[in-house]
Design an enzyme around this catalytic site. Sequence first.
Site, short mmCIF file in Angstrom:
data_model
loop_
_atom_site.label_atom_id
_atom_site.label_comp_id
_atom_site.label_asym_id
_atom_site.label_seq_id
_atom_site.Cartn_x
_atom_site.Cartn_y
_atom_site.Cartn_z
CG ASP A 212 -2.94 -0.99 -10.83
OD1 ASP A 212 -3.68 -1.60 -11.74
OD2 ASP A 212 -1.95 -1.38 -10.49
CB ILE B 176 -0.90 0.00 1.26
CG1 ILE B 176 -1.78 -1.12 1.41
CG2 ILE B 176 -1.69 1.34 1.23
CD1 ILE B 176 -2.57 -1.44 2.43
C1 LIG Z 1 -2.40 -6.18 -13.87
C2 LIG Z 1 -2.44 -5.77 -12.34
C3 LIG Z 1 -2.62 -7.26 -11.64
C4 LIG Z 1 -1.25 -5.08 -11.74
O1 LIG Z 1 -1.19 -5.06 -10.23
P1 LIG Z 1 -0.03 -4.56 -9.51
O2 LIG Z 1 1.28 -5.00 -10.03
O3 LIG Z 1 -0.08 -3.25 -9.57
O4 LIG Z 1 -0.17 -4.74 -8.12
C5 LIG Z 1 -3.85 -4.98 -12.06
O5 LIG Z 1 -3.82 -3.93 -12.85
C6 LIG Z 1 -4.92 -5.90 -12.11
O6 LIG Z 1 -5.30 -6.54 -11.51
N1 LIG Z 1 -5.50 -5.63 -13.39
C7 LIG Z 1 -6.68 -6.33 -13.70
C8 LIG Z 1 -6.61 -7.03 -15.12
C9 LIG Z 1 -6.62 -6.27 -16.03
O7 LIG Z 1 -5.84 -5.02 -16.05
O8 LIG Z 1 -6.75 -6.85 -17.33
K LIG Z 2 2.01 -2.72 -11.86
#
Ligand SMILES: CC(C)(COP(=O)(O)O)[C@@H](O)C(=O)NCCC(=O)O
Ligand SMILES: [K+]
Length: 249
Positions: A102, A12
């Site tokens: 994000d 976080i």
């Molecule tokens: C791709 C991610 C796992 C990246 O998460 P992080 O590395 O920032 O923790 C996150 O953006 C997410 O769960 N996305 C959902 C699937 C997608 O963006 O298609």
């Molecule tokens: K990421």
Amino acid sequence: MILELDCGNSFIKWRVVDEVLASTVEGGVVGSDEQLLAALAGKMASALSYCRLVSVRTDEETQSLISRLEAALGVCCVRAMPSDELGGVRNGYTEYRRLGMDRWLAVVGAYHLARKPCLVIDLGTAVTSDLVTGKGEHLGGFICPGMPLMRNQLRTHTRRIRYDDSAAEQALHDTAPGRSTAEAVERGCLLMLRGFVQSQVELAAEHLGSEFEVFLTGGDAQLVQEAVPRARVLPDLVFVGLAIACPLR
Ligand SMILES: CC(C)(COP(=O)(O)O)[C@@H](O)C(=O)NCCC(=O)O
Ligand SMILES: [K+]
Ligand SMILES: Nc1ncnc2c1ncn2[C@@H]1O[C@H](COP(=O)(O)OP(=O)(O)O)[C@@H](O)[C@H]1O
């Protein structure tokens, strides 16, 4: 003052912003809800008027954190939710709700800062890459394992790859061929990341033309900075998008 949170899969990221001075008062990176509450305990609870957050965690985990924050700090927490258009950017996913929040906020933040075509790469637990045109069309992007996932896969799927965190940290000071397991793995994964970033820059030139900005964010952004010297390394990029998604009413 406003509390801002970026809840990733591993950490976080938090910061407290003075909305009048538009400056960051304090911030940090913590590994759990408990550590976050401990970091915030007492010292500024009374000065906080509002909390906004983005999370890629489950709804249950996120709601539990919000409840604990509201109870401990007495502030109202607003969570950024998916949208198909924000800040002049059109979400490129077929199902816009599926795009990681994000990623979405980083893209919205980058486009807000650049107002031209952007390649946005976020190096955290996963590595994500997203493209947005000068007209704000998000073209979609890519997801691959980040440094923590790559090294953990090697550790858990082999029998003889074992080394500690200090050996890992030492190994990353150089990219010469490894002479120990830690060096071989850490440098191998690092070079994979740099290669990925370079190939994304080439791919972006095909989709966006030659005039585009490159943004690097996430906890491992510095590791690949030398692969793209012209990139802007902005650890707080997601927070730029968060302020657009959750403005003060
Ligand atoms: C791709 C991610 C796992 C990246 O998460 P992080 O590395 O920032 O923790 C996150 O953006 C997410 O769960 N996305 C959902 C699937 C997608 O963006 O298609
Ligand atoms: K990421
Ligand atoms: N100050 C820091 N605190 C925690 N992790 C950091 C820090 N600086 C770099 N890192 C690295 O950043 C990566 C995690 O990035 P982050 O963007 O926080 O991931 P996520 O959003 O998936 O939780 C890890 O590989 C970690 O080693």
